[in-house]
Write a protein that holds these residues in place. Structure first.
Motif, mmCIF file in Angstrom:
data_model
loop_
_atom_site.group_PDB
_atom_site.id
_atom_site.type_symbol
_atom_site.label_atom_id
_atom_site.label_comp_id
_atom_site.label_asym_id
_atom_site.label_seq_id
_atom_site.Cartn_x
_atom_site.Cartn_y
_atom_site.Cartn_z
ATOM 1 N N LEU B 37 0.822 -1.211 0.000
ATOM 2 C CA LEU B 37 0.000 0.000 0.000
ATOM 3 C C LEU B 37 0.854 1.258 0.000
ATOM 4 C CD1 LEU B 37 -2.899 -1.059 2.382
ATOM 5 C CD2 LEU B 37 -2.951 -0.807 -0.102
ATOM 6 N N VAL B 148 3.533 -7.565 18.108
ATOM 7 C CA VAL B 148 3.141 -6.575 19.111
ATOM 8 C C VAL B 148 3.224 -5.159 18.529
ATOM 9 C CG1 VAL B 148 3.854 -5.487 21.286
ATOM 10 C CG2 VAL B 148 3.700 -7.983 21.127
ATOM 11 N N GLY B 151 0.416 -4.671 16.155
ATOM 12 C CA GLY B 151 -0.831 -4.564 16.917
ATOM 13 C C GLY B 151 -0.983 -3.183 17.534
ATOM 14 N N ALA B 152 0.123 -2.600 17.969
ATOM 15 C CA ALA B 152 0.062 -1.291 18.620
ATOM 16 C C ALA B 152 -0.109 -0.176 17.587
ATOM 17 C CB ALA B 152 1.329 -1.054 19.436
ATOM 18 N N TRP B 154 -1.123 -0.380 14.156
ATOM 19 C CA TRP B 154 -1.763 -0.610 12.860
ATOM 20 C C TRP B 154 -2.589 0.580 12.402
ATOM 21 C CZ3 TRP B 154 -6.939 -0.846 11.555
ATOM 22 C CH2 TRP B 154 -7.868 -0.984 12.598
ATOM 23 N N ARG B 155 -3.207 1.291 13.341
ATOM 24 C CA ARG B 155 -4.023 2.433 12.913
ATOM 25 C C ARG B 155 -3.173 3.590 12.386
ATOM 26 N NH1 ARG B 155 -7.237 1.353 17.674
ATOM 27 N NH2 ARG B 155 -9.162 0.304 17.107
ATOM 28 N N LEU B 158 -1.849 2.662 9.088
ATOM 29 C CA LEU B 158 -2.850 2.726 8.018
ATOM 30 C C LEU B 158 -3.108 4.179 7.612
ATOM 31 C CD1 LEU B 158 -4.992 1.338 6.249
ATOM 32 C CD2 LEU B 158 -6.585 1.536 8.157
ATOM 33 N N TYR B 159 -3.280 5.047 8.618
ATOM 34 C CA TYR B 159 -3.589 6.449 8.336
ATOM 35 C C TYR B 159 -2.445 7.102 7.548
ATOM 36 C CZ TYR B 159 -6.103 10.839 9.407
ATOM 37 O OH TYR B 159 -6.837 12.007 9.347
ATOM 38 N N SER B 161 -0.234 5.630 5.753
ATOM 39 C CA SER B 161 -0.078 5.024 4.434
ATOM 40 C C SER B 161 -1.075 5.651 3.458
ATOM 41 C CB SER B 161 -0.349 3.517 4.480
ATOM 42 O OG SER B 161 0.514 2.885 5.382
ATOM 43 N N ILE B 172 -0.445 12.824 14.395
ATOM 44 C CA ILE B 172 0.199 11.511 14.374
ATOM 45 C C ILE B 172 1.678 11.707 14.051
ATOM 46 C CG2 ILE B 172 0.363 9.376 13.015
ATOM 47 C CD1 ILE B 172 -2.697 9.320 13.043
ATOM 48 N N PHE B 219 -9.304 -3.001 3.855
ATOM 49 C CA PHE B 219 -7.980 -3.188 4.415
ATOM 50 C C PHE B 219 -7.840 -4.453 5.272
ATOM 51 C CE2 PHE B 219 -4.916 -2.522 7.846
ATOM 52 C CZ PHE B 219 -3.766 -2.467 7.078
ATOM 53 N N MET B 222 -7.944 -7.569 3.395
ATOM 54 C CA MET B 222 -6.726 -7.694 2.594
ATOM 55 C C MET B 222 -5.583 -8.229 3.441
ATOM 56 S SD MET B 222 -4.699 -4.730 0.450
ATOM 57 C CE MET B 222 -2.977 -4.938 0.010
#
Lengths: 245, 275
Positions: B37, B148, B151-152, B154-155, B158-159, B161, B172, B219, B222
Protein backbone atom coordinates in the motif's frame (compact mmCIF):
# COMPACT_ATOMS: atom_id res chain seq x y z
CA UNK A 1 -7.12 30.12 29.01
CA UNK A 2 -6.51 32.37 26.06
CA UNK A 3 -9.61 33.41 24.13
CA UNK A 4 -7.76 33.23 20.82
CA UNK A 5 -7.62 29.80 19.21
CA UNK A 6 -4.88 30.93 16.82
CA UNK A 7 -2.31 33.69 17.16
CA UNK A 8 0.01 34.41 14.25
CA UNK A 9 2.81 36.93 14.72
CA UNK A 10 5.23 38.27 12.12
CA UNK A 11 5.00 35.00 10.18
CA UNK A 12 7.52 34.53 7.38
CA UNK A 13 7.73 31.40 5.24
CA UNK A 14 10.37 30.97 2.55
CA UNK A 15 10.79 28.01 0.22
CA UNK A 16 14.38 28.14 -0.94
CA UNK A 17 14.36 31.61 -2.53
CA UNK A 18 10.62 32.04 -2.92
CA UNK A 19 8.93 34.12 -0.27
CA UNK A 20 5.49 32.65 0.37
CA UNK A 21 4.56 34.69 3.43
CA UNK A 22 6.24 37.93 4.38
CA UNK A 23 5.16 39.08 7.83
CA UNK A 24 1.62 37.91 8.55
CA UNK A 25 -0.18 38.86 11.78
CA UNK A 26 -3.68 37.93 12.87
CA UNK A 27 -5.72 36.39 15.68
CA UNK A 28 -8.54 33.89 15.34
CA UNK A 29 -10.87 33.96 18.35
CA UNK A 30 -12.88 30.90 19.40
CA UNK A 31 -16.29 30.50 17.79
CA UNK A 32 -15.25 32.49 14.74
CA UNK A 33 -15.25 31.57 11.08
CA UNK A 34 -12.43 33.39 9.33
CA UNK A 35 -12.16 33.40 5.57
CA UNK A 36 -8.81 33.82 3.83
CA UNK A 37 -8.88 35.23 0.32
CA UNK A 38 -6.16 36.28 -2.06
CA UNK A 39 -4.98 35.63 -5.60
CA UNK A 40 -3.31 32.39 -6.68
CA UNK A 41 0.17 32.17 -5.24
CA UNK A 42 -0.65 34.61 -2.45
CA UNK A 43 0.33 32.12 0.25
CA UNK A 44 -3.18 31.14 1.42
CA UNK A 45 -2.51 27.41 1.41
CA UNK A 46 0.93 27.95 2.93
CA UNK A 47 -0.72 29.91 5.74
CA UNK A 48 -3.09 27.01 6.49
CA UNK A 49 -0.30 24.44 6.33
CA UNK A 50 1.82 26.52 8.71
CA UNK A 51 -1.04 26.82 11.19
CA UNK A 52 -1.52 23.03 10.82
CA UNK A 53 2.13 22.54 11.80
CA UNK A 54 3.06 21.00 8.42
CA UNK A 55 5.48 23.82 7.57
CA UNK A 56 7.86 25.42 10.03
CA UNK A 57 7.95 29.23 9.99
CA UNK A 58 11.20 30.73 8.67
CA UNK A 59 10.56 33.52 11.12
CA UNK A 60 7.81 34.61 13.49
CA UNK A 61 5.45 32.40 15.48
CA UNK A 62 2.22 30.46 15.18
CA UNK A 63 0.36 29.58 18.36
CA UNK A 64 -2.66 27.30 18.48
CA UNK A 65 -4.33 27.09 21.91
CA UNK A 66 -1.27 28.98 23.12
CA UNK A 67 1.39 26.50 21.91
CA UNK A 68 3.28 25.65 18.71
CA UNK A 69 1.09 23.42 16.48
CA UNK A 70 3.59 20.54 16.59
CA UNK A 71 3.28 20.41 20.37
CA UNK A 72 -0.49 20.07 20.48
CA UNK A 73 -2.08 16.88 21.79
CA UNK A 74 -3.05 14.49 18.96
CA UNK A 75 -6.45 15.21 17.43
CA UNK A 76 -6.45 18.97 18.06
CA UNK A 77 -6.30 20.19 14.46
CA UNK A 78 -8.69 18.98 11.78
CA UNK A 79 -7.27 19.76 8.34
CA UNK A 80 -8.86 19.30 4.94
CA UNK A 81 -6.33 20.04 2.18
CA UNK A 82 -7.25 21.61 -1.12
CA UNK A 83 -6.35 18.59 -3.19
CA UNK A 84 -6.52 15.20 -1.56
CA UNK A 85 -3.52 13.54 -3.08
CA UNK A 86 -4.53 10.02 -2.08
CA UNK A 87 -4.43 6.71 -3.89
CA UNK A 88 -8.07 6.18 -4.89
CA UNK A 89 -7.50 2.42 -5.21
CA UNK A 90 -6.49 2.22 -1.52
CA UNK A 91 -8.61 -0.51 0.13
CA UNK A 92 -10.87 1.67 2.29
CA UNK A 93 -14.60 2.44 2.34
CA UNK A 94 -16.17 5.80 3.17
CA UNK A 95 -16.68 4.66 6.77
CA UNK A 96 -13.05 3.47 7.02
CA UNK A 97 -11.85 6.94 6.02
CA UNK A 98 -14.14 8.70 8.50
CA UNK A 99 -12.96 6.24 11.20
CA UNK A 100 -9.42 7.54 10.63
CA UNK A 101 -10.56 10.81 12.20
CA UNK A 102 -10.62 8.95 15.52
CA UNK A 103 -7.19 7.35 15.13
CA UNK A 104 -5.14 10.21 16.61
CA UNK A 105 -7.15 9.86 19.83
CA UNK A 106 -7.21 6.05 19.93
CA UNK A 107 -4.37 4.62 21.99
CA UNK A 108 -2.39 1.51 21.00
CA UNK A 109 -4.34 -1.76 21.44
CA UNK A 110 -7.53 0.18 22.20
CA UNK A 111 -10.82 -0.68 20.57
CA UNK A 112 -13.15 2.09 19.44
CA UNK A 113 -15.16 3.34 22.41
CA UNK A 114 -18.89 4.09 22.26
CA UNK A 115 -17.88 7.74 22.02
CA UNK A 116 -15.63 7.05 19.02
CA UNK A 117 -18.46 5.26 17.23
CA UNK A 118 -20.90 8.07 18.01
CA UNK A 119 -18.49 10.71 16.70
CA UNK A 120 -18.12 8.76 13.43
CA UNK A 121 -21.87 8.22 13.09
CA UNK A 122 -22.56 11.92 13.70
CA UNK A 123 -19.98 12.99 11.12
CA UNK A 124 -21.40 10.58 8.54
CA UNK A 125 -24.90 11.96 9.21
CA UNK A 126 -23.77 15.59 9.20
CA UNK A 127 -22.36 15.18 5.69
CA UNK A 128 -25.23 13.03 4.50
CA UNK A 129 -22.99 10.06 3.71
CA UNK A 130 -25.23 7.43 5.31
CA UNK A 131 -26.15 5.67 2.08
CA UNK A 132 -22.55 5.79 0.83
CA UNK A 133 -20.87 4.59 4.02
CA UNK A 134 -19.97 1.14 2.72
CA UNK A 135 -18.92 2.27 -0.75
CA UNK A 136 -15.30 2.11 -1.81
CA UNK A 137 -13.78 5.60 -2.14
CA UNK A 138 -13.20 5.17 -5.86
CA UNK A 139 -16.97 5.01 -6.40
CA UNK A 140 -17.61 8.62 -5.32
CA UNK A 141 -18.13 11.88 -7.20
CA UNK A 142 -15.84 14.85 -6.52
CA UNK A 143 -18.36 16.48 -4.18
CA UNK A 144 -18.87 13.22 -2.31
CA UNK A 145 -15.13 12.74 -1.91
CA UNK A 146 -14.82 16.24 -0.46
CA UNK A 147 -17.63 15.46 2.00
CA UNK A 148 -15.83 12.31 3.14
CA UNK A 149 -12.68 14.24 4.01
CA UNK A 150 -14.65 16.93 5.82
CA UNK A 151 -16.52 14.18 7.70
CA UNK A 152 -13.20 12.68 8.76
CA UNK A 153 -12.08 16.07 10.12
CA UNK A 154 -15.39 16.49 12.00
CA UNK A 155 -15.27 12.96 13.44
CA UNK A 156 -11.93 13.92 14.93
CA UNK A 157 -13.76 16.49 17.12
CA UNK A 158 -10.98 18.99 16.56
CA UNK A 159 -10.49 22.20 18.52
CA UNK A 160 -9.56 24.02 15.31
CA UNK A 161 -10.80 23.29 11.80
CA UNK A 162 -8.72 24.25 8.74
CA UNK A 163 -10.41 24.02 5.34
CA UNK A 164 -8.43 24.75 2.17
CA UNK A 165 -10.85 25.78 -0.59
CA UNK A 166 -13.44 23.16 0.30
CA UNK A 167 -15.97 24.63 -2.14
CA UNK A 168 -13.75 24.61 -5.22
CA UNK A 169 -15.04 22.12 -7.77
CA UNK A 170 -17.99 20.84 -5.74
CA UNK A 171 -21.67 20.96 -6.68
CA UNK A 172 -24.04 23.60 -5.26
CA UNK A 173 -25.74 21.10 -2.95
CA UNK A 174 -22.42 20.11 -1.37
CA UNK A 175 -21.46 23.77 -1.01
CA UNK A 176 -24.71 24.59 0.79
CA UNK A 177 -24.33 21.54 3.03
CA UNK A 178 -20.80 22.62 3.95
CA UNK A 179 -21.93 26.18 4.67
CA UNK A 180 -24.70 24.93 6.93
CA UNK A 181 -22.26 22.58 8.69
CA UNK A 182 -19.56 25.20 9.24
CA UNK A 183 -22.02 27.76 10.60
CA UNK A 184 -23.38 25.13 13.00
CA UNK A 185 -19.89 24.19 14.24
CA UNK A 186 -18.94 27.83 14.69
CA UNK A 187 -22.15 28.45 16.65
CA UNK A 188 -21.00 25.65 18.97
CA UNK A 189 -17.74 27.51 19.55
CA UNK A 190 -15.37 25.87 17.03
CA UNK A 191 -12.88 28.22 15.36
CA UNK A 192 -12.67 27.72 11.58
CA UNK A 193 -10.01 29.03 9.23
CA UNK A 194 -10.90 28.56 5.57
CA UNK A 195 -9.50 29.70 2.24
CA UNK A 196 -11.83 30.44 -0.65
CA UNK A 197 -12.11 32.12 -4.04
CA UNK A 198 -15.78 32.87 -3.61
CA UNK A 199 -15.95 36.52 -2.54
CA UNK A 200 -19.66 36.90 -3.26
CA UNK A 201 -20.73 34.48 -0.57
CA UNK A 202 -18.06 35.51 1.96
CA UNK A 203 -20.53 37.41 4.16
CA UNK A 204 -22.67 34.25 4.47
CA UNK A 205 -19.71 32.06 5.40
CA UNK A 206 -17.51 34.18 7.59
CA UNK A 207 -17.47 36.42 10.62
CA UNK A 208 -14.13 37.80 9.56
CA UNK A 209 -12.31 38.02 6.28
CA UNK A 210 -8.55 38.17 5.85
CA UNK A 211 -7.16 39.41 2.53
CA UNK A 212 -3.70 37.93 2.06
CA UNK A 213 -1.08 38.51 -0.56
CA UNK A 214 2.04 37.32 1.21
CA UNK A 215 1.06 39.77 3.94
CA UNK A 216 -2.28 40.78 5.39
CA UNK A 217 -3.85 43.52 3.27
CA UNK A 218 -7.15 43.70 5.11
CA UNK A 219 -8.73 42.09 8.17
CA UNK A 220 -12.29 42.78 9.32
CA UNK A 221 -15.95 42.01 8.82
CA UNK A 222 -16.49 40.60 5.33
CA UNK A 223 -18.90 43.38 4.26
CA UNK A 224 -16.44 46.07 5.34
CA UNK A 225 -13.45 44.36 3.74
CA UNK A 226 -15.28 43.89 0.44
CA UNK A 227 -16.51 47.50 0.44
CA UNK A 228 -13.05 48.83 1.18
CA UNK A 229 -11.88 47.55 -2.22
CA UNK A 230 -8.82 45.93 -0.66
CA UNK A 231 -9.32 42.85 -2.78
CA UNK A 232 -9.98 44.69 -6.05
CA UNK A 233 -6.68 46.47 -5.46
CA UNK A 234 -4.58 43.32 -5.23
CA UNK A 235 -6.25 41.70 -8.19
CA UNK A 236 -4.75 44.27 -10.50
CA UNK A 237 -1.53 44.40 -8.64
CA UNK A 238 -1.24 40.60 -9.00
CA UNK A 239 -1.08 40.89 -12.74
CA UNK A 240 2.07 42.93 -12.44
CA UNK A 241 3.94 40.85 -9.88
CA UNK A 242 2.26 37.48 -10.10
CA UNK A 243 4.86 35.99 -12.40
CA UNK A 244 7.85 37.37 -10.62
CA UNK A 245 9.61 35.20 -8.16
CA UNK B 1 1.07 -43.84 0.53
CA UNK B 2 0.00 -42.00 3.67
CA UNK B 3 3.40 -42.67 5.11
CA UNK B 4 4.99 -40.92 2.15
CA UNK B 5 2.65 -37.95 2.55
CA UNK B 6 3.33 -37.61 6.25
CA UNK B 7 7.02 -38.39 6.10
CA UNK B 8 8.23 -34.77 6.26
CA UNK B 9 6.35 -34.14 9.49
CA UNK B 10 8.14 -36.95 11.31
CA UNK B 11 11.61 -35.49 11.05
CA UNK B 12 12.75 -33.15 13.81
CA UNK B 13 14.44 -30.70 11.50
CA UNK B 14 11.41 -30.66 9.22
CA UNK B 15 9.10 -29.93 12.14
CA UNK B 16 11.25 -26.94 13.03
CA UNK B 17 11.32 -25.89 9.41
CA UNK B 18 7.52 -26.01 9.16
CA UNK B 19 7.12 -23.95 12.31
CA UNK B 20 9.62 -21.38 11.05
CA UNK B 21 7.82 -21.27 7.68
CA UNK B 22 4.51 -20.68 9.41
CA UNK B 23 5.83 -17.74 11.42
CA UNK B 24 7.85 -16.20 8.60
CA UNK B 25 5.08 -16.65 6.02
CA UNK B 26 2.56 -14.99 8.31
CA UNK B 27 4.84 -12.10 9.34
CA UNK B 28 6.07 -11.20 5.89
CA UNK B 29 2.68 -11.23 4.28
CA UNK B 30 1.03 -9.22 7.08
CA UNK B 31 3.66 -6.49 6.93
CA UNK B 32 3.59 -6.85 3.16
CA UNK B 33 0.13 -5.28 3.17
CA UNK B 34 1.70 -2.01 4.30
CA UNK B 35 4.65 -2.46 1.96
CA UNK B 36 2.35 -2.82 -1.06
CA UNK B 37 0.00 0.00 0.00
CA UNK B 38 2.94 2.33 0.56
CA UNK B 39 4.40 1.34 -2.79
CA UNK B 40 7.64 0.21 -1.17
CA UNK B 41 8.05 -3.10 -2.99
CA UNK B 42 11.69 -2.34 -3.50
CA UNK B 43 12.42 -2.23 0.23
CA UNK B 44 12.34 -5.97 0.87
CA UNK B 45 15.00 -6.52 -1.71
CA UNK B 46 16.97 -3.57 -0.40
CA UNK B 47 17.04 -4.51 3.27
CA UNK B 48 17.74 -8.16 2.46
CA UNK B 49 20.80 -7.22 0.41
CA UNK B 50 21.92 -4.80 3.11
CA UNK B 51 22.01 -7.65 5.62
CA UNK B 52 24.81 -9.17 3.58
CA UNK B 53 27.34 -6.58 4.80
CA UNK B 54 26.54 -7.54 8.40
CA UNK B 55 26.76 -11.24 7.65
CA UNK B 56 30.22 -10.85 6.09
CA UNK B 57 31.50 -8.69 8.94
CA UNK B 58 30.17 -11.20 11.47
CA UNK B 59 31.85 -13.99 9.52
CA UNK B 60 35.22 -12.22 9.36
CA UNK B 61 35.19 -11.35 13.04
CA UNK B 62 33.73 -14.66 14.15
CA UNK B 63 30.52 -13.21 15.56
CA UNK B 64 26.90 -14.25 15.26
CA UNK B 65 25.43 -13.98 11.77
CA UNK B 66 22.07 -13.05 13.26
CA UNK B 67 23.47 -10.11 15.18
CA UNK B 68 25.58 -8.97 12.23
CA UNK B 69 22.59 -9.13 9.90
CA UNK B 70 20.35 -7.40 12.43
CA UNK B 71 22.74 -4.48 12.93
CA UNK B 72 23.40 -3.98 9.22
CA UNK B 73 19.74 -4.20 8.30
CA UNK B 74 18.43 -1.90 11.01
CA UNK B 75 21.18 0.68 10.39
CA UNK B 76 20.35 0.60 6.69
CA UNK B 77 16.61 0.85 7.38
CA UNK B 78 17.02 3.92 9.57
CA UNK B 79 19.62 5.31 7.15
CA UNK B 80 17.07 5.05 4.35
CA UNK B 81 14.59 7.12 6.37
CA UNK B 82 17.29 9.65 7.20
CA UNK B 83 18.62 10.04 3.65
CA UNK B 84 15.06 10.30 2.31
CA UNK B 85 14.33 13.24 4.64
CA UNK B 86 17.71 14.95 4.59
CA UNK B 87 18.69 14.65 0.94
CA UNK B 88 15.09 15.26 -0.12
CA UNK B 89 15.12 12.30 -2.52
CA UNK B 90 12.33 9.79 -3.00
CA UNK B 91 12.25 6.79 -0.70
CA UNK B 92 12.90 4.55 -3.70
CA UNK B 93 16.08 6.44 -4.50
CA UNK B 94 17.24 6.39 -0.88
CA UNK B 95 16.70 2.62 -0.82
CA UNK B 96 18.57 2.22 -4.12
CA UNK B 97 21.57 4.19 -2.88
CA UNK B 98 21.90 2.59 0.53
CA UNK B 99 21.23 -1.05 -0.16
CA UNK B 100 23.65 -1.28 -3.08
CA UNK B 101 26.22 0.49 -0.93
CA UNK B 102 25.78 -1.98 1.92
CA UNK B 103 25.79 -4.98 -0.42
CA UNK B 104 28.94 -3.69 -2.12
CA UNK B 105 30.60 -3.27 1.28
CA UNK B 106 29.87 -6.94 1.98
CA UNK B 107 31.38 -8.06 -1.31
CA UNK B 108 34.37 -5.73 -0.90
CA UNK B 109 35.21 -7.10 2.54
CA UNK B 110 34.77 -10.67 1.42
CA UNK B 111 36.92 -10.22 -1.69
CA UNK B 112 39.80 -8.95 0.46
CA UNK B 113 39.52 -11.74 2.95
CA UNK B 114 42.00 -14.61 2.79
CA UNK B 115 39.79 -16.89 4.80
CA UNK B 116 37.80 -19.57 3.08
CA UNK B 117 34.80 -18.05 1.38
CA UNK B 118 31.59 -18.00 3.24
CA UNK B 119 28.93 -20.52 2.28
CA UNK B 120 27.17 -17.86 0.24
CA UNK B 121 24.66 -20.26 -1.21
CA UNK B 122 22.72 -20.62 2.05
CA UNK B 123 22.45 -16.86 2.56
CA UNK B 124 21.47 -16.10 -1.00
CA UNK B 125 18.91 -18.88 -1.32
CA UNK B 126 18.08 -19.82 2.26
CA UNK B 127 18.61 -23.00 4.18
CA UNK B 128 15.43 -23.77 5.98
CA UNK B 129 16.44 -27.34 6.69
CA UNK B 130 19.27 -26.04 8.85
CA UNK B 131 16.97 -24.32 11.39
CA UNK B 132 18.37 -25.20 14.82
CA UNK B 133 16.22 -25.10 17.98
CA UNK B 134 17.95 -21.80 18.84
CA UNK B 135 17.17 -20.36 15.42
CA UNK B 136 13.56 -21.35 15.86
CA UNK B 137 13.37 -19.68 19.27
CA UNK B 138 14.79 -16.51 17.70
CA UNK B 139 12.31 -16.61 14.81
CA UNK B 140 9.39 -17.02 17.21
CA UNK B 141 10.73 -14.32 19.56
CA UNK B 142 11.17 -11.78 16.77
CA UNK B 143 7.81 -12.81 15.41
CA UNK B 144 6.18 -11.90 18.72
CA UNK B 145 7.96 -8.51 18.77
CA UNK B 146 6.81 -7.71 15.24
CA UNK B 147 3.25 -8.79 16.01
CA UNK B 148 3.14 -6.58 19.11
CA UNK B 149 4.46 -3.53 17.21
CA UNK B 150 1.96 -4.00 14.38
CA UNK B 151 -0.83 -4.56 16.92
CA UNK B 152 0.06 -1.29 18.62
CA UNK B 153 0.58 0.79 15.49
CA UNK B 154 -1.76 -0.61 12.86
CA UNK B 155 -4.02 2.43 12.91
CA UNK B 156 -1.33 5.14 12.59
CA UNK B 157 0.37 2.91 10.00
CA UNK B 158 -2.85 2.73 8.02
CA UNK B 159 -3.59 6.45 8.34
CA UNK B 160 -0.09 7.53 7.30
CA UNK B 161 -0.08 5.02 4.43
CA UNK B 162 -3.33 6.48 3.09
CA UNK B 163 -3.07 10.20 3.83
CA UNK B 164 0.21 11.22 5.34
CA UNK B 165 -0.25 14.98 5.37
CA UNK B 166 -3.62 15.01 7.11
CA UNK B 167 -2.47 12.37 9.60
CA UNK B 168 0.49 14.59 10.42
CA UNK B 169 -1.70 17.68 10.86
CA UNK B 170 -3.93 15.64 13.19
CA UNK B 171 -0.92 14.99 15.42
CA UNK B 172 0.20 11.51 14.37
CA UNK B 173 3.99 11.26 14.68
CA UNK B 174 4.57 10.14 11.10
CA UNK B 175 8.35 9.85 11.37
CA UNK B 176 8.11 7.59 14.37
CA UNK B 177 5.57 5.46 12.54
CA UNK B 178 7.79 5.29 9.43
CA UNK B 179 10.87 4.36 11.41
CA UNK B 180 8.98 1.76 13.42
CA UNK B 181 7.78 0.18 10.17
CA UNK B 182 11.32 0.16 8.75
CA UNK B 183 12.78 -1.45 11.87
CA UNK B 184 10.06 -4.06 12.01
CA UNK B 185 10.60 -4.78 8.33
CA UNK B 186 14.31 -5.16 8.96
CA UNK B 187 13.67 -7.69 11.75
CA UNK B 188 11.20 -9.61 9.62
CA UNK B 189 13.59 -9.79 6.72
CA UNK B 190 16.35 -11.12 8.93
CA UNK B 191 14.21 -13.95 10.24
CA UNK B 192 13.12 -14.69 6.67
CA UNK B 193 16.64 -15.02 5.33
CA UNK B 194 17.02 -18.56 6.53
CA UNK B 195 13.75 -19.56 4.92
CA UNK B 196 14.04 -18.07 1.46
CA UNK B 197 17.36 -16.25 1.32
CA UNK B 198 18.41 -12.74 0.32
CA UNK B 199 17.41 -13.07 -3.31
CA UNK B 200 13.83 -14.18 -2.79
CA UNK B 201 12.71 -12.57 0.47
CA UNK B 202 11.12 -9.60 -1.30
CA UNK B 203 8.63 -11.96 -2.92
CA UNK B 204 7.28 -13.07 0.45
CA UNK B 205 6.70 -9.44 1.40
CA UNK B 206 5.06 -8.36 -1.82
CA UNK B 207 3.42 -11.26 -3.65
CA UNK B 208 0.83 -12.43 -1.07
CA UNK B 209 -0.32 -8.84 -0.42
CA UNK B 210 -0.49 -8.11 -4.15
CA UNK B 211 -2.58 -11.26 -4.60
CA UNK B 212 -4.91 -10.24 -1.75
CA UNK B 213 -5.34 -6.79 -3.30
CA UNK B 214 -6.88 -8.45 -6.37
CA UNK B 215 -9.65 -9.98 -4.30
CA UNK B 216 -10.77 -7.33 -1.81
CA UNK B 217 -11.18 -3.57 -1.54
CA UNK B 218 -11.05 -3.45 2.25
CA UNK B 219 -7.98 -3.19 4.42
CA UNK B 220 -8.55 -5.77 7.17
CA UNK B 221 -9.75 -8.47 4.75
CA UNK B 222 -6.73 -7.69 2.59
CA UNK B 223 -4.38 -8.15 5.54
CA UNK B 224 -6.00 -11.42 6.62
CA UNK B 225 -6.10 -12.77 3.09
CA UNK B 226 -2.49 -11.78 2.57
CA UNK B 227 -1.49 -13.56 5.79
CA UNK B 228 -3.39 -16.64 4.63
CA UNK B 229 -1.67 -16.63 1.25
CA UNK B 230 1.71 -16.07 2.89
CA UNK B 231 1.32 -18.94 5.34
CA UNK B 232 -0.07 -21.26 2.68
CA UNK B 233 2.82 -20.44 0.32
CA UNK B 234 5.49 -20.87 2.99
CA UNK B 235 4.18 -24.08 4.53
CA UNK B 236 2.83 -25.56 1.31
CA UNK B 237 5.94 -24.61 -0.61
CA UNK B 238 8.19 -26.18 2.01
CA UNK B 239 6.16 -29.37 1.87
CA UNK B 240 6.22 -29.45 -1.92
CA UNK B 241 9.94 -28.80 -1.98
CA UNK B 242 10.50 -31.81 0.25
CA UNK B 243 8.42 -34.08 -1.94
CA UNK B 244 9.89 -32.70 -5.16
CA UNK B 245 13.42 -32.52 -3.74
CA UNK B 246 13.71 -28.92 -4.92
CA UNK B 247 15.02 -25.72 -3.35
CA UNK B 248 12.65 -24.68 -0.54
CA UNK B 249 12.97 -20.92 -1.10
CA UNK B 250 12.30 -21.21 -4.81
CA UNK B 251 9.34 -23.56 -4.33
CA UNK B 252 7.77 -21.23 -1.75
CA UNK B 253 8.12 -18.19 -3.99
CA UNK B 254 6.80 -20.08 -7.02
CA UNK B 255 3.72 -21.13 -5.06
CA UNK B 256 3.12 -17.52 -4.00
CA UNK B 257 3.50 -16.40 -7.61
CA UNK B 258 1.01 -19.04 -8.69
CA UNK B 259 -1.47 -17.75 -6.08
CA UNK B 260 -1.02 -14.23 -7.42
CA UNK B 261 -1.92 -15.24 -10.96
CA UNK B 262 -4.82 -17.33 -9.67
CA UNK B 263 -6.13 -14.25 -7.81
CA UNK B 264 -5.75 -12.20 -10.95
CA UNK B 265 -7.78 -14.85 -12.78
CA UNK B 266 -10.50 -14.85 -10.12
CA UNK B 267 -10.69 -11.06 -10.31
CA UNK B 268 -11.00 -11.15 -14.10
CA UNK B 269 -13.77 -13.77 -13.88
CA UNK B 270 -15.63 -11.73 -11.28
CA UNK B 271 -15.59 -8.52 -13.29
CA UNK B 272 -16.80 -10.43 -16.34
CA UNK B 273 -19.67 -11.91 -14.37
CA UNK B 274 -20.60 -8.50 -12.94
CA UNK B 275 -20.61 -6.94 -16.39
Amino acid sequence: MNENAVEVRNLHVRYDRVIALDGVDFDLPRGTAMGVVGPNGSGKSTLLKTVAGLIKPSDGTVRVQGVAPQKLPPGTIGYVPQIEDVDWTFPVSVRDVVNMGRYPRTGPFRRFSAHDRRAVARAIDALDLGTLADRHISELSGGQQQRVFVARAIAQEPLLLLLDEPTTGVDAATEDALLHLVRGLVADGLPVLMTTHDLDRAPEWFDRLLVVDRRVLADGRPENVLESGAYAGIREHTHTHGHKR
Amino acid sequence: MIQVLLAPFELDFMQRAFLAALVVGGLCSTLGTYVVLRKLSFIGDGLAHASFAGIVIAYLRGGSFWIGAAIATIVTALGIGFVHRRANVSLDTAIGVLFTGAFALGIFLMSRSTRATLDLQSFLFGNILGVSPNDLALVVGLGVIVAVVVGALWRPLLYTSFDRVVAQAAGIQERFVDDALLVVLALTIIVSLQLVGIVLVAALLVTPAAAAAQLTKRFIPMMLLSAGFGIFSAVGGLYASYQLQASSGATIVLLATLLFFASLGVKALRTRVVR
